[in-house]
Structure formats: C-alpha cells, structure tokens
Motif scaffolding. Structure first.
Motif, short mmCIF file in Angstrom:
data_model
loop_
_atom_site.label_atom_id
_atom_site.label_comp_id
_atom_site.label_asym_id
_atom_site.label_seq_id
_atom_site.Cartn_x
_atom_site.Cartn_y
_atom_site.Cartn_z
N ALA A 74 23.79 51.83 9.89
CA ALA A 74 24.05 51.96 8.21
C ALA A 74 24.41 53.24 8.22
N GLY A 75 25.71 53.58 8.00
CA GLY A 75 26.17 55.03 7.83
C GLY A 75 27.10 55.00 6.47
N SER A 76 27.39 56.10 5.83
CA SER A 76 28.15 56.66 4.79
C SER A 76 29.04 57.47 4.95
N PHE A 77 29.96 57.68 3.67
CA PHE A 77 30.79 58.86 3.42
C PHE A 77 30.01 59.65 2.26
N PHE A 78 29.95 60.93 2.47
CA PHE A 78 29.38 61.86 1.32
C PHE A 78 30.52 62.94 1.05
#
Length: 344
Positions: A239-243
């Motif tokens: 699980a990864g994201s854009f910040f």
C-alpha cells in the motif's frame, strides 16, 4: 550524501540531470520537484507514465521534475523534506519514508491486511481509510492525495526456503514493519539504499529480499542475483500513496489539482494490471528463479502470529485500533462473501 546536499543548496542546478526532459517553460510556469521511492527501472512502470502524462497535458502551466530513489534525499528522509518544502511531492509508502503519523505502520506491507491488490483501493475508498489518512497527514502539513496497491510481498533468496526454520538467520532487505513482524521467525531485517541491494546480494551482505513480488524481482535485476522465490507471502499488496506539501498543494488551481489526481489514478490502474498479470506470467514462464513453498499447515503459524501482531499494534493508540478494526471488518466481509473474494 555530499552530492545530495550540494544539489539541495543549488536548487538542482547542474549537479544532477532530471529524469524527464524539461520543455521550454513560460516564466509563470509552476514547477514542482517530486521524488519516488523507486529506482529508475521500476519507476519506468510505477510513476514515469503518470508524470509524463501530467506534464504533457499541463504544458507551460505546470511541470513536475521527477527524481528517483535517494537522488535528492534518502528515502527515509522523504517525509521531512516534503514537509519542509524541499521536495514538493512524493510517491512512497508511509513506512519507508518514516512519516510521523499514527498510520505509518500500515503503509507498505502490513502483515495479511490484504489478500489481493484490489483490497487496498476498496479499503481506502469504501471502508474509511481515506478519511483517516487525510486527517493524520493534515495535522503535519502534508496532503495525502491518493493511495493505491502495488505487488504482494514475497521472499527472493539465494538459498531455498522450504520451511519456517529456513528463515532463521537470513539477512533480508525489507520494510520496517514487515521486518518487525518477521523478526520473530529469525529473520534479520537489513536497511540499505534501494540502489545498493543488487550489489549487497552479490557480496553476501544480504541473503535475500522481502520487498516485492516476482515482477519487481525481474524488472529491477534482483532475479539475476537470487535463486529462489517463495510463493507464500505476508501481504497481498503493498500500500503506497502520492503526497504533497500542503502549501504547494493549496496553491494549485483546482483544475491542476484535478489533473494531478487523474494522473495518479491512471498510475494506480496501470499497476493493477501490470503487477497482476506479471506475477502470474513470471511464476509460470520465468526462467531465473526456482519456486519453493512452505506447506500450508506450517505457514498457518505465520498467519496466526499476524493476528497477535494486529492486537499489539491496535494497543498502541486509538487511531491504530480504529484502522485495525477496519481491517478486521473488511477481511470478515470478504470471507463471508466467499468466492471469488476469499477461498476457504
């Protein structure tokens, strides 16, 4: 590190070439610098297409200069650099970039939180994780833009893993939380810069990696320096994201915010099919690593340990307890739904 500091002091002039060729820019062009957790070979799939799309559509209104793993700052310092505004945006998991939030432990590979890659976007978009992440990052001056799934977490090793006993003493490159969980089975977690992993495998500093699925092992070259791939995994999807720095995000016109979201959604979609198809294809047709498996009845010990690990994490704070409860509810729903959501 000297090069990185010089780069930061000179605002990117001359010390290091940008991964993307920059077009001729109008004087009023908004310019962002973004760093991904991924090295160049992996970034070609997990981030390059989305940023190239954004830059092409945004034109001289806005351009994002993309940097790969550890080019500006080490991955473990990404959060602080973004919070300060040294970097405008980041693609990473919470765990790797050491974000000081209550949800950090759930980024990357939280043991057995997911079975399939589609579990991650459903958890965020339908089970309430988006709202929790937004609240936690807003507290520390960072905009959580969107989360998505990557590949499952498997061991790729020099020596075969056929039982839990084979894990004892193995020096493994993995994520902080995954390492914390796996250490109870004798795994020795090792932290190194991403680009150093292949060499560390060749020199014997590492015995293996538990950082990805088989698609990444082939894509980034780790399949060339490992001999075996363990089919058991501790999580169905990273699980990864854009910040983004909150001030930089709020300065963007609404249409550019929307464009950035659309491009990140395209990135999430690309990875869904690239990993899902790649994992199966390389297991069947790959020639570089031999597949091994730990018997289901023995692997059940790892799954049982994960339940205790969840309890341990939930006891640390009310927010962590809330996230764990969402995981419990979601997995119970999937189990009750039966095939194709869960088997057995």
């Amino acid at each position: 590190m000297t090069t990185r500091r010089k780069f930061l002091q000179t605002a990117g002039v001359g010390a290091m070439a940008a991964p993307l060729a920059a077009p001729a820019l109008a004087s009023g062009t908004i310019k962002w610098r973004m760093q991904t957790y991924a090295g160049s070979a992996l970034a070609a799939h997990v981030i390059d297409p989305a940023i190239e799309m954004f830059n092409k559509i945004a034109g001289d209104r806005m351009q994002i200069e993309l940097f790969y793993a550890d080019q500006l700052v080490p991955t473990g310092e990404l959060f602080r650099a973004m919070q300060r505004g040294t970097i405008d945006a980041v693609q990473s998991d919470d765990d790797s970039m050491a974000s000081p939030t209550e949800v950090t432990v759930f980024g990357g590979y939280f043991p057995f939180a997911s079975r399939y890659s589609l579990d991650v976007p459903v958890l965020f978009n339908q089970y309430g994780l988006n709202e929790i992440w937004d609240e936690e990052y807003s507290k520390v001056g960072v905009k959580h833009i969107s989360a998505g799934a990557w590949d499952p977490c498997h061991f790729a090793t020099k020596d075969p893993i056929n039982s839990l006993a084979d894990l004892k003493g193995k020096r493994i490159f993995t994520f902080p939380t995954a390492g914390r969980f796996l250490s109870q089975f004798g795994v020795v977690p090792v932290t190194l810069p991403w680009e150093d992993i292949e060499v560390a495998m060749q020199t014997g500093e590492l015995d293996g990696v538990a950082w990805s699925g088989i698609t990444e092992d082939y894509t980034v070259g780790w399949a060339d320096v490992t001999n075996y791939f363990l089919t058991n995994n501790i999580s169905g999807a990273w699980a990864g994201s854009f910040f983004a720095n909150m001030d930089r995000w709020n300065e963007l016109p609404e249409d550019l915010q929307t464009l950035f979201r659309v491009c990140t959604d395209q990135s999430h979609y690309y990875r869904q099919w690239w990993y899902w198809g790649g994992e199966a294809n390389l297991r069947v047709n790959g020639t570089k690593m031999q597949l091994t498996s730990i018997p289901d009845d023995e692997w059940a010990q790892v799954e049982t340990a994960a339940v205790k690990f969840w309890d341990e994490i939930a006891a640390e704070s009310p927010t962590k307890a809330k996230v764990v409860e969402i995981f419990r509810k979601y997995n119970a729903d999937m189990q009750a739904a039966g095939r194709p959501y869960r088997y057995g």
